[in-house]
Structures are given as structure tokens and as C-alpha cells.
Design a protein around this motif. Structure first.
Motif, short mmCIF file in Angstrom:
data_model
loop_
_atom_site.label_atom_id
_atom_site.label_comp_id
_atom_site.label_asym_id
_atom_site.label_seq_id
_atom_site.Cartn_x
_atom_site.Cartn_y
_atom_site.Cartn_z
N PHE A 147 -13.23 56.43 -103.97
CA PHE A 147 -11.89 56.79 -103.52
C PHE A 147 -11.44 56.01 -102.28
CE2 PHE A 147 -13.86 60.37 -105.69
CZ PHE A 147 -12.91 60.70 -106.63
N ARG A 148 -12.25 55.09 -101.83
CA ARG A 148 -11.90 54.35 -100.61
C ARG A 148 -10.61 53.54 -100.82
NH1 ARG A 148 -14.11 53.42 -95.91
NH2 ARG A 148 -16.06 54.46 -96.56
N ASP A 149 -9.69 53.70 -99.86
CA ASP A 149 -8.41 52.97 -99.84
C ASP A 149 -7.53 53.27 -101.07
OD1 ASP A 149 -9.17 51.73 -97.43
OD2 ASP A 149 -10.25 50.17 -98.53
N ARG A 150 -7.73 54.44 -101.68
CA ARG A 150 -6.92 54.82 -102.83
C ARG A 150 -6.04 56.02 -102.48
NH1 ARG A 150 -8.80 52.56 -107.65
NH2 ARG A 150 -8.34 54.36 -108.99
N VAL A 151 -5.00 56.22 -103.28
CA VAL A 151 -4.11 57.36 -103.11
C VAL A 151 -4.63 58.47 -104.03
CG1 VAL A 151 -1.76 58.23 -103.33
CG2 VAL A 151 -2.16 55.85 -102.63
N VAL A 152 -4.92 59.62 -103.43
CA VAL A 152 -5.59 60.69 -104.17
C VAL A 152 -4.80 61.99 -104.09
CG1 VAL A 152 -7.75 61.94 -104.50
CG2 VAL A 152 -7.80 59.62 -103.56
N LEU A 153 -4.69 62.67 -105.24
CA LEU A 153 -4.10 64.00 -105.30
C LEU A 153 -5.22 65.00 -105.57
CD1 LEU A 153 -1.74 66.06 -105.59
CD2 LEU A 153 -1.70 65.44 -108.03
N VAL A 154 -5.34 65.99 -104.71
CA VAL A 154 -6.29 67.08 -104.92
C VAL A 154 -5.49 68.30 -105.37
CG1 VAL A 154 -8.02 68.60 -103.88
CG2 VAL A 154 -7.88 66.18 -103.19
N ALA A 155 -5.95 68.94 -106.45
CA ALA A 155 -5.27 70.14 -106.96
C ALA A 155 -6.18 71.34 -106.78
CB ALA A 155 -4.92 69.95 -108.43
N GLY A 156 -5.67 72.39 -106.13
CA GLY A 156 -6.45 73.59 -105.88
C GLY A 156 -6.12 74.15 -104.52
N GLY A 157 -6.50 75.41 -104.29
CA GLY A 157 -6.14 76.03 -103.02
C GLY A 157 -7.25 76.82 -102.36
N GLY A 158 -8.49 76.68 -102.85
CA GLY A 158 -9.61 77.39 -102.27
C GLY A 158 -10.37 76.54 -101.27
N ASP A 159 -11.47 77.09 -100.77
CA ASP A 159 -12.30 76.38 -99.79
C ASP A 159 -12.76 75.03 -100.32
OD1 ASP A 159 -12.78 77.96 -97.28
OD2 ASP A 159 -13.30 79.48 -98.73
N ALA A 160 -13.25 75.00 -101.57
CA ALA A 160 -13.80 73.77 -102.12
C ALA A 160 -12.73 72.69 -102.24
CB ALA A 160 -14.43 74.04 -103.49
N ALA A 161 -11.53 73.07 -102.69
CA ALA A 161 -10.45 72.09 -102.83
C ALA A 161 -10.04 71.51 -101.48
CB ALA A 161 -9.25 72.73 -103.51
N ILE A 162 -9.90 72.38 -100.48
CA ILE A 162 -9.50 71.91 -99.15
C ILE A 162 -10.61 71.06 -98.53
CG2 ILE A 162 -8.84 72.61 -96.82
CD1 ILE A 162 -7.55 75.09 -98.04
N ASP A 163 -11.87 71.50 -98.70
CA ASP A 163 -13.00 70.71 -98.18
C ASP A 163 -12.99 69.31 -98.78
OD1 ASP A 163 -13.96 72.70 -96.58
OD2 ASP A 163 -15.48 73.39 -97.98
N GLU A 164 -12.73 69.22 -100.10
CA GLU A 164 -12.71 67.91 -100.74
C GLU A 164 -11.54 67.07 -100.25
OE1 GLU A 164 -15.08 68.48 -104.92
OE2 GLU A 164 -12.95 68.98 -104.91
N ALA A 165 -10.39 67.70 -100.04
CA ALA A 165 -9.24 66.96 -99.52
C ALA A 165 -9.53 66.41 -98.13
CB ALA A 165 -8.01 67.87 -99.48
N LEU A 166 -10.14 67.22 -97.28
CA LEU A 166 -10.49 66.77 -95.93
C LEU A 166 -11.54 65.67 -95.97
CD1 LEU A 166 -10.62 70.26 -94.19
CD2 LEU A 166 -8.95 68.45 -93.71
N LEU A 167 -12.48 65.77 -96.90
CA LEU A 167 -13.50 64.73 -97.06
C LEU A 167 -12.86 63.43 -97.54
CD1 LEU A 167 -16.51 63.86 -97.25
CD2 LEU A 167 -16.48 64.74 -99.61
N LEU A 168 -11.98 63.53 -98.51
CA LEU A 168 -11.33 62.33 -99.05
C LEU A 168 -10.44 61.65 -98.02
CD1 LEU A 168 -10.51 63.79 -102.57
CD2 LEU A 168 -11.95 61.79 -102.13
N GLU A 169 -9.88 62.44 -97.10
CA GLU A 169 -9.01 61.86 -96.08
C GLU A 169 -9.76 60.84 -95.22
OE1 GLU A 169 -5.79 63.35 -92.69
OE2 GLU A 169 -7.71 64.39 -92.94
N THR A 170 -11.08 60.95 -95.15
CA THR A 170 -11.86 60.02 -94.32
C THR A 170 -11.96 58.63 -94.94
OG1 THR A 170 -13.99 60.63 -95.34
CG2 THR A 170 -13.24 61.94 -93.45
N VAL A 171 -11.68 58.51 -96.26
CA VAL A 171 -11.81 57.20 -96.90
C VAL A 171 -10.54 56.77 -97.64
CG1 VAL A 171 -14.31 57.39 -97.15
CG2 VAL A 171 -12.82 58.18 -99.01
N ALA A 172 -9.75 57.72 -98.11
CA ALA A 172 -8.57 57.38 -98.91
C ALA A 172 -7.43 56.88 -98.03
CB ALA A 172 -8.11 58.60 -99.71
N SER A 173 -6.53 56.11 -98.63
CA SER A 173 -5.36 55.64 -97.88
C SER A 173 -4.33 56.75 -97.74
CB SER A 173 -4.74 54.43 -98.57
OG SER A 173 -4.31 54.75 -99.89
N LYS A 174 -4.31 57.67 -98.70
CA LYS A 174 -3.38 58.79 -98.66
C LYS A 174 -3.94 59.93 -99.50
CE LYS A 174 0.58 61.01 -98.09
NZ LYS A 174 1.03 61.50 -96.76
#
Length: 330
Positions: A147-174
Motif C-alpha cells: 500500500f506504499r504511496d497508494r490511495v486507499v479506502l478503508v471500509a468499516g467503523g470498529g477498532d480493527a478498521a480504524i487501526d488499519e486506517a491509522l496503520l495505512l496512513e503511515t505508508v499510503a499517499s492518501k
């Protein structure tokens, strides 16, 4: 002669730590895991996820936590059997007969640590979703570098979804986070970190259609909840869906001797005690009033169950010592 004092079924974090602690207690123990590696759900689904509920570790990834547990377990003289499935547990007098796809052993006690059993992700309910799986659509983040330097959409609203979104923010462009409600079903601190991040929130929306663009991206059509309004201008490289998982822990159903439970979980009391004498349950597979399904909870249950198992074997066993008096043997 009985082969083992304790048989631990399930090699997730709780099962690994229970095996280690049983080694500290000088018990003869075997750990049986059906998967080819230890780690259970953490390694199978969340190896890149940041684990927050284990004391003493700040922001440790799932795979790194399992590596630490493996290293700790290596200090013990115990039998670890991978790629081996327990097919039946029966009685031989007061002991248990453990039947697996690779052989038969006997054990004085059994600790069930099978977690939620077989788990499958709740899929994205879009007609052509399978066309995107493995290339643009994922149900967990196993390889963060993809996912590095890619635009990513995370779908979901629980702990796991938010954790993954925060993790992806460290490498994704958006990173976008789309959820069908205005509020998120997650720990307060996790939600606070989300709002403090640069993740763009799309609420309350639900994904309705996916279309591959000529540039090998995905155009996402999302419907605003309780309206007919649609949003079709969202174009991303990847979609990570985390709607949770459906679990099926039917392995115990085939056992001749099994504890009482329902919906794949075992009813347990203090120290993992079940209604089967000599059989205990820890971790996500066990349930009792007000239990929190956390890794830390399973870690706390593990030594209690081991001590209870040894007490069952020998009622005069004085139980576990204080942690400062436990020593590794070299």
C-alpha cells in the motif's frame, strides 16, 4: 503411563503463553496447533496490526508479538506440534485420549485455547467484488508495503478498521475511511487518534458498486444512508474492508468429551474451569460474565488455568509461586 500432564489445544497468544507457563511449572506439556505456524488469528489476519492491549509493549505489531512469544517459548522443554488437528478427545479412566490426524497421545488434563476457531471475513456485498479480491480489494492488511504511496479506502467503523486506517496512513499517499454510521464503534482513544489524523472520513455511506478504470484504479460508488444520494467520484488504488469476521468453532463438536458451550464458545469459571473435570478453557474460546475479549485477558487466564490443571492432577500442589521466584532452566 500418561504421556502428558497438560495438553494445550490452540497455538494463539493465549495458548503459547499457557505452554510457556506450564514449562515454568515443570509440567510435561504438549501444544497442538492445526495451522503450520503459531500465532492463531493474530498471524492469520492481523500480522501488521498494532497491538495495544499487551502491557509493556508500545505499538507492537501482531507478528512481532508472536515472535516474542515464540522466543519465550523456546526457553522451555515442551512439545510443540504444528499442522496437527485434534479430531477427538475421549476418556481413558481419569485421563484424556487425544486423537489427532497424526497420532494418539494421553494427557491428564486439557486446556482449550482454540480461539474463535475457523474465521472468514464478512465480504463486501457488491456483485463484482470477487473480481477485485487480491489485487485491489483486501480483507486484512498482511503486507503493508503493498500500500506504499497508494490511495486507499478503508471500509468499516470498529477498532480493527480504524487501526488499519491509522496503520495505512503511515505508508499510503492518501487514506479514506468510509462507514455507514456517523459514529464509530471503537475505543475512545482510538477514535481520538482517528480524528487527529489526516484520514478523510466519509460518513454515513455504504459501498454499492466498484468499477475498474483505464488507469487500473477503482471507481467507488457509495450511497448515503437513508437517502438516494450517491457519490461516484471517489477513485482509489485499493480498498480494505473490515466488517468483522464470521467464526465457526465446530472442532469441539466432534469430541466425545467436551465442555458445555454455545455459539462456538465454552462456558468457563474462574481459572478456566469448565463442567468437564480436568478440562479448562482460556482466551477467546472461553466466556463468562463481563469478559473482555482481549489478548491481555487471555494472558491473565493462562497461568490460572495451568495452576488449576496442576492442582487437579495433585490436590496437594501448592500452586504457582510469585513471579520473582520463577526461573528459567539452562
Amino acid at each position: 503411563m500418561t504421556d502428558y500432564d497438560i495438553t494445550i489445544v490452540g497455538g494463539g497468544p493465549s495458548g503459547i503463553f499457557a505452554t510457556f507457563f506450564a514449562g515454568l511449572r515443570n509440567a510435561k506439556v504438549q501444544l497442538i496447533e492445526s495451522l503450520p505456524e503459531l500465532g492463531g488469528q493474530v498471524m492469520a489476519l492481523y500480522p501488521e496490526k498494532t497491538i495495544l492491549d499487551v502491557p509493556g509493549f508500545t505499538g507492537i505489531k501482531g507478528r512481532n508479538l508472536v515472535e516474542h512469544l515464540d522466543q519465550q517459548l523456546a526457553e522451555m522443554d515442551v512439545d510443540v506440534k504444528l499442522g496437527e488437528t485434534v479430531q477427538n478427545v475421549a476418556r481413558i479412566d481419569t485421563d484424556f485420549k487425544i486423537v489427532t490426524n497424526k497420532g494418539i497421545t494421553t494427557s491428564k488434563t486439557v486446556i482449550v485455547a482454540t480461539g474463535v476457531g475457523a474465521f472468514t471475513p464478512r465480504k463486501l456485498a457488491v456483485d463484482n467484488a470477487t473480481d477485485f479480491e487480491g489485487t485491489h480489494l483486501f480483507y486484512s492488511v498482511k503486507d503493508l508495503e503493498h500500500f506504499r504511496d497508494r490511495v486507499v479506502l478503508v471500509a468499516g467503523g470498529g477498532d480493527a478498521a480504524i487501526d488499519e486506517a491509522l496503520l495505512l496512513e503511515t505508508v499510503a499517499s492518501k487514506v479514506y475511511l468510509l462507514h455507514r454510521r456517523e459514529q464509530f464503534r471503537a475505543l475512545e482513544n482510538t477514535v481520538d487518534r482517528l480524528y487527529a489524523s489526516n484520514i478523510e472520513l466519509i460518513t454515513p455511506y455504504l459501498i454499492r458498486a466498484l468499477q475498474l478504470t483505464p488507469a487500473d484504479q477503482v471507481q467507488v460508488t457509495a450511497k448515503k444512508m437513508r437517502t438516494e444520494a450517491e457519490m461516484t467520484d471517489l477513485v482509489v488504488d485499493d480498498i480494505v474492508v473490515n466488517y468483522g469476521f464470521s467464526a465457526e468453532n465446530s472442532v469441539l463438536d466432534e469430541w466425545t468429551v467436551k465442555p458445555t458451550g454455545q455459539r462456538g464458545q465454552v462456558e468457563a469459571q474462574l481459572a478456566g474451569v469448565t463442567d468437564v473435570a480436568g478440562m479448562f478453557a482460556i482466551g477467546d474460546v472461553s466466556t463468562f460474565a463481563d469478559k473482555q475479549a482481549l489478548i491481555a485477558t487471555g494472558f491473565g487466564e493462562a497461568p490460572l488455568a495451568v495452576n488449576a490443571a496442576l492442582k487437579y492432577i495433585d490436590p496437594n500442589n501448592r500452586g504457582g509461586m510469585h513471579s520473582t521466584s520463577l526461573k528459567l532452566k539452562h
